[in-house]
Design a protein around this motif. Sequence first.
Motif, PDB file in Angstrom:
ATOM      1  N   ARG A 196       1.076  -0.754  -0.047  1.00 45.32           N
ATOM      2  CA  ARG A 196       0.300  -0.075   0.358  1.00 45.32           C
ATOM      3  C   ARG A 196       0.835   1.086   0.022  1.00 45.32           C
ATOM      4  NH1 ARG A 196      -4.730  -0.738  -1.894  1.00 45.32           N
ATOM      5  NH2 ARG A 196      -6.637  -2.051  -0.894  1.00 45.32           N
ATOM      6  N   GLU A 197       1.690   0.920   1.062  1.00 46.13           N
ATOM      7  CA  GLU A 197       2.131   2.359   0.772  1.00 46.13           C
ATOM      8  C   GLU A 197       2.788   3.385  -0.089  1.00 46.13           C
ATOM      9  OE1 GLU A 197       4.357   2.285   4.921  1.00 46.13           O
ATOM     10  OE2 GLU A 197       2.389   2.350   6.065  1.00 46.13           O
ATOM     11  N   LYS A 198       4.137   1.808  -0.365  1.00 47.54           N
ATOM     12  CA  LYS A 198       4.634   1.877  -1.670  1.00 47.54           C
ATOM     13  C   LYS A 198       4.666   1.753  -2.994  1.00 47.54           C
ATOM     14  CE  LYS A 198       9.016   0.054   1.052  1.00 47.54           C
ATOM     15  NZ  LYS A 198       9.999  -0.442   0.806  1.00 47.54           N
ATOM     16  N   LYS A 199       3.007   1.837  -3.312  1.00 45.37           N
ATOM     17  CA  LYS A 199       2.255   1.199  -4.988  1.00 45.37           C
ATOM     18  C   LYS A 199       2.959   0.705  -5.335  1.00 45.37           C
ATOM     19  CE  LYS A 199      -0.122   5.606  -4.232  1.00 45.37           C
ATOM     20  NZ  LYS A 199      -0.006   6.059  -2.338  1.00 45.37           N
ATOM     21  N   LEU A 200       3.801  -1.050  -4.432  1.00 45.19           N
ATOM     22  CA  LEU A 200       4.931  -1.321  -5.564  1.00 45.19           C
ATOM     23  C   LEU A 200       3.576  -1.994  -6.445  1.00 45.19           C
ATOM     24  CD1 LEU A 200       6.375  -3.135  -2.778  1.00 45.19           C
ATOM     25  CD2 LEU A 200       7.315  -1.528  -4.623  1.00 45.19           C
ATOM     26  N   ARG A 201       3.757  -2.766  -7.374  1.00 43.44           N
ATOM     27  CA  ARG A 201       3.094  -3.556  -8.992  1.00 43.44           C
ATOM     28  C   ARG A 201       3.521  -4.737  -8.260  1.00 43.44           C
ATOM     29  NH1 ARG A 201       3.903  -1.342 -14.135  1.00 43.44           N
ATOM     30  NH2 ARG A 201       2.211  -2.313 -14.918  1.00 43.44           N
ATOM     31  N   LEU A 202       2.899  -5.690  -8.770  1.00 41.89           N
ATOM     32  CA  LEU A 202       2.420  -7.094  -8.744  1.00 41.89           C
ATOM     33  C   LEU A 202       2.287  -7.510  -9.957  1.00 41.89           C
ATOM     34  CD1 LEU A 202      -0.142  -7.460  -5.396  1.00 41.89           C
ATOM     35  CD2 LEU A 202       2.558  -7.758  -5.712  1.00 41.89           C
ATOM     36  N   ARG A 203       3.290  -8.366  -9.843  1.00 42.28           N
ATOM     37  CA  ARG A 203       3.836  -9.354 -11.762  1.00 42.28           C
ATOM     38  C   ARG A 203       2.764 -10.564 -11.677  1.00 42.28           C
ATOM     39  NH1 ARG A 203       6.107 -13.884 -11.747  1.00 42.28           N
ATOM     40  NH2 ARG A 203       6.848 -14.929  -9.161  1.00 42.28           N
ATOM     41  N   ARG A 204       2.160 -10.716 -10.214  1.00 39.49           N
ATOM     42  CA  ARG A 204       0.709 -11.621 -10.813  1.00 39.49           C
ATOM     43  C   ARG A 204      -1.051 -11.226  -9.717  1.00 39.49           C
ATOM     44  NH1 ARG A 204       3.459 -16.777  -8.652  1.00 39.49           N
ATOM     45  NH2 ARG A 204       1.514 -17.805  -8.972  1.00 39.49           N
ATOM     46  N   LYS A 205      -2.066 -12.057  -9.110  1.00 36.61           N
ATOM     47  CA  LYS A 205      -2.682 -11.973  -8.359  1.00 36.61           C
ATOM     48  C   LYS A 205      -2.102 -12.667  -7.654  1.00 36.61           C
ATOM     49  CE  LYS A 205      -7.832 -12.247  -7.737  1.00 36.61           C
ATOM     50  NZ  LYS A 205      -7.964 -10.616  -7.595  1.00 36.61           N
ATOM     51  N   VAL A 206      -2.816 -11.804  -6.297  1.00 37.35           N
ATOM     52  CA  VAL A 206      -2.094 -12.550  -5.325  1.00 37.35           C
ATOM     53  C   VAL A 206      -3.204 -12.517  -3.310  1.00 37.35           C
ATOM     54  CG1 VAL A 206      -0.488 -11.974  -2.585  1.00 37.35           C
ATOM     55  CG2 VAL A 206       0.588 -11.605  -5.354  1.00 37.35           C
ATOM     56  N   TYR A 207      -3.111 -13.252  -3.288  1.00 36.94           N
ATOM     57  CA  TYR A 207      -4.259 -13.208  -2.317  1.00 36.94           C
ATOM     58  C   TYR A 207      -2.990 -13.584  -0.873  1.00 36.94           C
ATOM     59  CZ  TYR A 207      -8.068 -14.169  -4.950  1.00 36.94           C
ATOM     60  OH  TYR A 207      -8.707 -14.354  -5.858  1.00 36.94           O
ATOM     61  N   VAL A 208      -3.629 -13.327   0.326  1.00 37.55           N
ATOM     62  CA  VAL A 208      -3.511 -13.925   2.027  1.00 37.55           C
ATOM     63  C   VAL A 208      -4.102 -15.269   2.329  1.00 37.55           C
ATOM     64  CG1 VAL A 208      -2.496 -13.277   4.471  1.00 37.55           C
ATOM     65  CG2 VAL A 208      -1.625 -12.120   2.217  1.00 37.55           C
TER      66      VAL A 208
END
Length: 339
Positions: A196-208
Amino acid sequence: MQYIIDQLKNLTSIDSPSGFTGDVTKYTMEQFEKLGYAPYLTKKGCVVCDLGGEGSPLILSAHIDTLGGMVAEIKKNGRLRITNIGGLNANNCETENCRIRTRSGKVFEGTLQMNDPSIHVNGEYSKQNRTFDDMEIVIDEEVKEKKNTEALDICNGDFVCFDPRTTVTESGYIKSRFLDDKLSVAILLGLAKELREKKLRLRRKVYVFITVYEEVGHGACGALPADAEEIISVDMGCIGEGLACDEKMVSICAKDSHGPYDYDVTNDLIRCAEDSKLNFAVDVYPYYGSDADAALAAGYDLKHGLIGAGVYASHGYERSHIDGVGNTLKLLELYIKKE
């Protein structure tokens, strides 16, 4: 890092042996919501949170349930014989303080002691077996016989929760019961905060996916997101004789007692760690099972892997280090973010 340590302290302060996890899952849901996510609870009580991204969905799984005990008998002397929940071992619980949580909502303090525990009275003390049949919970109330305990509303089936004794030393060592696996839950909350804070882009969908019955073997056996293609258990990294890991490392497990982890997933994790020069180890865990194992045993068609911060003295009074936490967090970031 401070956020992760604060979350660990908060999580370990909430009693949550397998089967008694409502308070801690409510807390965990609230933390994801504060970060701007929309988590939900499964019928079984697991916490699911979509961290974003598109395509090839990955589950990062950790468990929030812990070892514990349950009242098995109110003895004639009013004290309690307990049965263990999960792999709680009587040898390292002797003299540990605990709470008895009744079905009516009352909470009582107590201590697990040997039967006849005074060395000044019992000449066989050192030779006695340390099993839950040879030990008893001494309740910190005016209790002399069974009817006194029953009058407190204590019953068979009440949960017994042991003190975590969480502390962080100036040298960075983290000591507590239940680092397995509340440390990993805190790390995943830290990962969610960074995204959230660094606004990182994900290379795929991620669930916790935070499970609540891992310590008794069926944490991730159901209710996984239906579109998932891969699961990585974020659990404690083993430390012991014959293993390479220590508390300052992130451990990548190649095989546990259920068998090898997915070859490609394990290779990708190793490559990420090598490319960024993380302090890591690859190990084989001789007596271990994970939520990823449980998911595959339940019939899910998933690639699977296992990583975790090194944890010493597992299922006892455990120890890790903030460097191990940092290496684990960094490996997760590298594995999921877009370059």
